[in-house]
Design an enzyme around this catalytic site. Structure first.
Site, mmCIF file in Angstrom:
data_model
loop_
_atom_site.group_PDB
_atom_site.id
_atom_site.type_symbol
_atom_site.label_atom_id
_atom_site.label_comp_id
_atom_site.label_asym_id
_atom_site.label_seq_id
_atom_site.Cartn_x
_atom_site.Cartn_y
_atom_site.Cartn_z
ATOM 1 N N ARG A 287 -7.571 -0.426 0.736
ATOM 2 C CA ARG A 287 -8.110 -1.645 0.104
ATOM 3 C C ARG A 287 -8.453 -1.394 -1.366
ATOM 4 O O ARG A 287 -8.460 -2.324 -2.158
ATOM 5 C CB ARG A 287 -9.314 -2.142 0.918
ATOM 6 C CG ARG A 287 -10.459 -1.183 0.971
ATOM 7 C CD ARG A 287 -11.463 -1.504 2.091
ATOM 8 N NE ARG A 287 -10.934 -1.150 3.420
ATOM 9 C CZ ARG A 287 -11.573 -1.367 4.557
ATOM 10 N NH1 ARG A 287 -12.748 -1.970 4.556
ATOM 11 N NH2 ARG A 287 -11.024 -1.013 5.706
ATOM 12 N N LYS B 100 -10.366 12.795 7.963
ATOM 13 C CA LYS B 100 -9.933 12.428 9.310
ATOM 14 C C LYS B 100 -9.889 13.672 10.186
ATOM 15 O O LYS B 100 -9.681 14.772 9.679
ATOM 16 C CB LYS B 100 -8.505 11.851 9.264
ATOM 17 C CG LYS B 100 -8.372 10.462 8.675
ATOM 18 C CD LYS B 100 -6.898 10.015 8.710
ATOM 19 C CE LYS B 100 -6.703 8.672 8.031
ATOM 20 N NZ LYS B 100 -7.362 7.563 8.749
ATOM 21 N N ASP C 295 1.433 6.178 5.700
ATOM 22 C CA ASP C 295 0.488 5.270 5.039
ATOM 23 C C ASP C 295 1.042 4.630 3.760
ATOM 24 O O ASP C 295 0.319 3.895 3.082
ATOM 25 C CB ASP C 295 -0.823 6.015 4.768
ATOM 26 C CG ASP C 295 -2.049 5.131 4.950
ATOM 27 O OD1 ASP C 295 -1.926 4.092 5.625
ATOM 28 O OD2 ASP C 295 -3.116 5.478 4.411
ATOM 29 N N ASP D 90 -2.590 10.155 3.784
ATOM 30 C CA ASP D 90 -3.997 9.779 3.915
ATOM 31 C C ASP D 90 -4.737 10.830 4.750
ATOM 32 O O ASP D 90 -4.700 10.806 5.982
ATOM 33 C CB ASP D 90 -4.108 8.391 4.579
ATOM 34 C CG ASP D 90 -5.553 7.910 4.654
ATOM 35 O OD1 ASP D 90 -6.433 8.572 4.066
ATOM 36 O OD2 ASP D 90 -5.792 6.862 5.289
ATOM 37 N N LYS E 141 0.849 -1.199 0.000
ATOM 38 C CA LYS E 141 0.000 0.000 0.000
ATOM 39 C C LYS E 141 0.877 1.239 0.000
ATOM 40 O O LYS E 141 1.683 1.432 0.913
ATOM 41 C CB LYS E 141 -0.910 -0.010 1.239
ATOM 42 C CG LYS E 141 -1.704 1.298 1.459
ATOM 43 C CD LYS E 141 -2.650 1.216 2.668
ATOM 44 C CE LYS E 141 -3.295 2.567 2.967
ATOM 45 N NZ LYS E 141 -4.194 2.539 4.148
ATOM 46 N N GLU F 34 -9.378 3.666 1.918
ATOM 47 C CA GLU F 34 -8.834 3.791 0.567
ATOM 48 C C GLU F 34 -7.742 2.767 0.265
ATOM 49 O O GLU F 34 -7.526 2.432 -0.899
ATOM 50 C CB GLU F 34 -8.277 5.213 0.354
ATOM 51 C CG GLU F 34 -6.843 5.446 0.865
ATOM 52 C CD GLU F 34 -6.670 5.249 2.364
ATOM 53 O OE1 GLU F 34 -7.672 5.354 3.092
ATOM 54 O OE2 GLU F 34 -5.539 4.987 2.814
HETATM 55 N N1 BES Z 1 -4.449 4.431 6.905
HETATM 56 C C1 BES Z 1 -5.623 4.156 7.660
HETATM 57 C C2 BES Z 1 -5.396 3.115 8.759
HETATM 58 C C3 BES Z 1 -4.496 3.568 9.891
HETATM 59 C C4 BES Z 1 -5.035 4.256 10.971
HETATM 60 C C5 BES Z 1 -3.155 3.249 9.893
HETATM 61 C C6 BES Z 1 -4.219 4.647 12.007
HETATM 62 C C7 BES Z 1 -2.338 3.647 10.929
HETATM 63 C C8 BES Z 1 -2.870 4.339 11.985
HETATM 64 C C9 BES Z 1 -6.723 3.626 6.727
HETATM 65 O O1 BES Z 1 -6.704 4.111 5.432
HETATM 66 C C10 BES Z 1 -8.023 4.022 7.358
HETATM 67 O O2 BES Z 1 -8.258 5.198 7.481
HETATM 68 N N2 BES Z 1 -8.833 3.036 7.725
HETATM 69 C C11 BES Z 1 -10.086 3.270 8.337
HETATM 70 C C12 BES Z 1 -11.074 2.302 7.753
HETATM 71 C C13 BES Z 1 -12.499 2.575 8.130
HETATM 72 C C14 BES Z 1 -12.970 3.867 7.492
HETATM 73 C C15 BES Z 1 -13.360 1.419 7.658
HETATM 74 C C16 BES Z 1 -9.933 3.035 9.846
HETATM 75 O O3 BES Z 1 -9.187 2.144 10.234
HETATM 76 O O4 BES Z 1 -10.533 3.790 10.599
HETATM 77 ZN ZN ZN Z 2 -4.835 4.668 4.706
HETATM 78 ZN ZN ZN Z 3 -7.750 5.944 5.222
#
Ligand code: BES
Ligand code: ZN
Ligand code: ZN
Length: 480
Positions: free
Chosen positions: A333, A259, A270, A252, A247, A331
């Site tokens: 995935r 966020k 990310d 992000d 990835k 994003e």
């Molecule tokens: N990059 C994030 C996941 C992440 C969060 C990595 C904190 C490291 C630290 C990912 O893209 C994300 O935002 N995932 C969301 C998914 C949700 C919207 C289903 C998450 O984990 O909140």
């Molecule tokens: Zn992410």
């Molecule tokens: Zn994300």
């Protein structure tokens, strides 16, 4: 570059710092007893005062005697394995930053791969990211002498992997403004040229032509254009093929499902999956491991520009499946969907994707343990074994088929979020839709890709997590 050499005996060597191992309850390791006797009667009381008993991670520094300006004792705990040695050497490496010539008998500990682990841990403990400091303080160490190291190949192995991990750390620590997709693609190109491996870089037009619909959808809100980087290492004598998919979200923001500010602070991390794939490729090709490797890294920012994808939008991924995007912050995935589909087309023996994918995985396993998911028990076991050998922690989470219905969409083949619970698992189930039922393992490295504090050979910031595991996996596949 640090000069790393072997010496047959401690006697007759000299230097600025001598590093000596000590087991639990202050049982002297190789070479330590003589030096301890030599230092004098005060030593035991001094170590008592420091509460130094020889636990893993402990150290005690003191003035030296003839030959060495200073002596550093490092703890090995009750019994040393390669991981313990790597950690002890990491502690020593950090403590040795000010010393030019360092000599150690850690390499004399009688286990397989001792010199490899010591070189690896020492170099990683010395890692610093000083690029943006007006007064950087780089390591002063110019020479590391390993007493009792017999195998030159072990030194090279430990060093090459440490350099690859350091490369991944550098890429993660670089601010997003300095690592736009084009910049990362150029870095990959330079690396591929240097290693003599094949590389293809798809620009934004070619991404559309190649039907990388997920990568395109995520990139719509960004001004910096996306890139899909595919590297192929095809050494002589290789029988098996490993595909690595990383990835590469260089920042992000969450996209329109934005966020909160605090959640964005570390989101330059990310792209740690892509960084790990770059690092692994460097080490695997540098070591000449006899396995074919295809490295696939979709690279883009996830931003909020006027052209950004909207919650509710639908795109078609490389394998023809349609996805309703209900949360633009899920994003990773989406870009991995295209990467996995592309990898599966080549029918590799094993596919591994590496991604800072979900906060849910951190909730489940904490910051130091990665999640491993996959339908194929043998494939998962293979990755687990490699991680154990590499000294990286991961834990399998179930890819529970019953949860697949959580991804059902009323208007598309699937949606990109699965509800409140089991987020690391539903993310894995989403990815499985693009792996074409081939042997595949998903590593969720959201926690261990970044460290909040120093811990032996791990430095604060980007950790380079999973580079060592991926190299070990490639080596296992080559010998199998
Ligand atoms: N990059 C994030 C996941 C992440 C969060 C990595 C904190 C490291 C630290 C990912 O893209 C994300 O935002 N995932 C969301 C998914 C949700 C919207 C289903 C998450 O984990 O909140
Ligand atoms: Zn992410
Ligand atoms: Zn994300």
């Amino acid at each position: 570059m640090m000069n790393i050499v072997a010496a047959s005996d401690l006697e007759g060597t000299s230097g600025d710092l001598l590093v000596l191992p000590v087991y639990e309850e202050r049982v002297w390791g190789p070479g330590a007893e003589e030096i301890a006797l030599d230092l004098g009667d005060w030593l035991e009381a001094y170590l008592d005062g420091l509460d130094f008993t020889g636990k893993v991670g402990q150290m005690a520094a003191m003035p030296g005697n003839d030959g060495f300006s200073r002596v550093l004792f490092v703890g090995l705990g009750a019994e040393a394995d390669a991981d313990v040695l790597r950690r002890a050497a990491g502690v020593a490496g950090r403590a040795a930053l000010r010393y030019e010539k360092v000599v150690t008998t850690l390499s004399q500990v009688d286990i397989e791969g001792a010199a490899d682990a010591v070189v690896n841990g020492f170099l990683l403990g010395q890692y610093k990211y000083g690029k943006y400091l007006s007064k950087p303080k780089p390591s002063q160490t110019t020479e590391l002498v390993l007493v009792g190291a017999e195998d030159e190949g072990e030194i090279t192995h430990g060093r090459l992997i440490a350099e690859a991990v350091a490369m991944a750390r550098d890429l993660v620590n670089e601010p997003a403004s300095g690592k736009a997709p084009e910049v990362l693609a150029d870095i990959a190109r330079d690396m591929a040229d240097e290693l003599g491996i094949d590389i293809t870089v798809y620009d934004e037009t070619e991404i559309v032509a190649a039907r990388f619909g997920g990568l395109r959808a995520v990139s719509l809100g960004a001004t910096n254009p996306p890139r899909m980087v595919v590297m192929r290492y095809r050494p002589d004598g290789a029988e098996k093929t490993l595909a690595l998919i990383g990835k590469g979200i260089v920042f992000d923001s969450g996209g329109l499902s934005i966020k909160p500010a605090s959640g964005m602070e570390t989101m330059k991390t990310d792209m740690a999956g892509a960084a790990a794939v770059f690092g692994a490729m460097r080490a695997i090709a540098g070591l000449g491991v006899a396995v074919n490797v295809t490295a696939i890294t979709p690279l883009t920012e996830n931003m909020t520009g006027g052209a950004a994808q909207r919650p509710g939008d639908v795109f078609t991924a490389r394998n023809g499946k349609t996805v309703e995007v209900l949360n633009t912050d899920a994003e990773g995935r989406l870009v991995l969907a295209d990467g996995l589909a592309l990898a599966a087309e080549e029918e590799p023996d094993l596919m591994v994707d590496i991604a800072t994918l979900t906060g849910a995985c951190m909730v489940a396993l904490g910051k130091k343990v990665a999640g491993a998911l996959g339908h194929d028990d043998d494939a998962v076991a293979q990755v687990e074994a490699a991680a154990r050998r590499a000294g990286e922690k991961l834990w399998r989470l179930p890819l529970e088929k019953e949860y697949r219905t959580l991804l059902d969409s009323p208007i598309a083949d699937l949606k990109n979020i699965g509800g409140r619970y089991g987020g690391a698992i539903t993310a894995g189930l989403f990815l499985a839709e693009f792996a074409d039922d081939r042997p595949w393992v998903h590593l969720d490295i959201a926690g261990p890709a970044r460290a909040d504090s120093e811990d032996a050979h791990i430095t604060k910031g980007g950790t380079g997590y999973s580079v060592s595991t991926l190299v070990a996996l490639a080596e296992d596949m080559a010998s199998a």
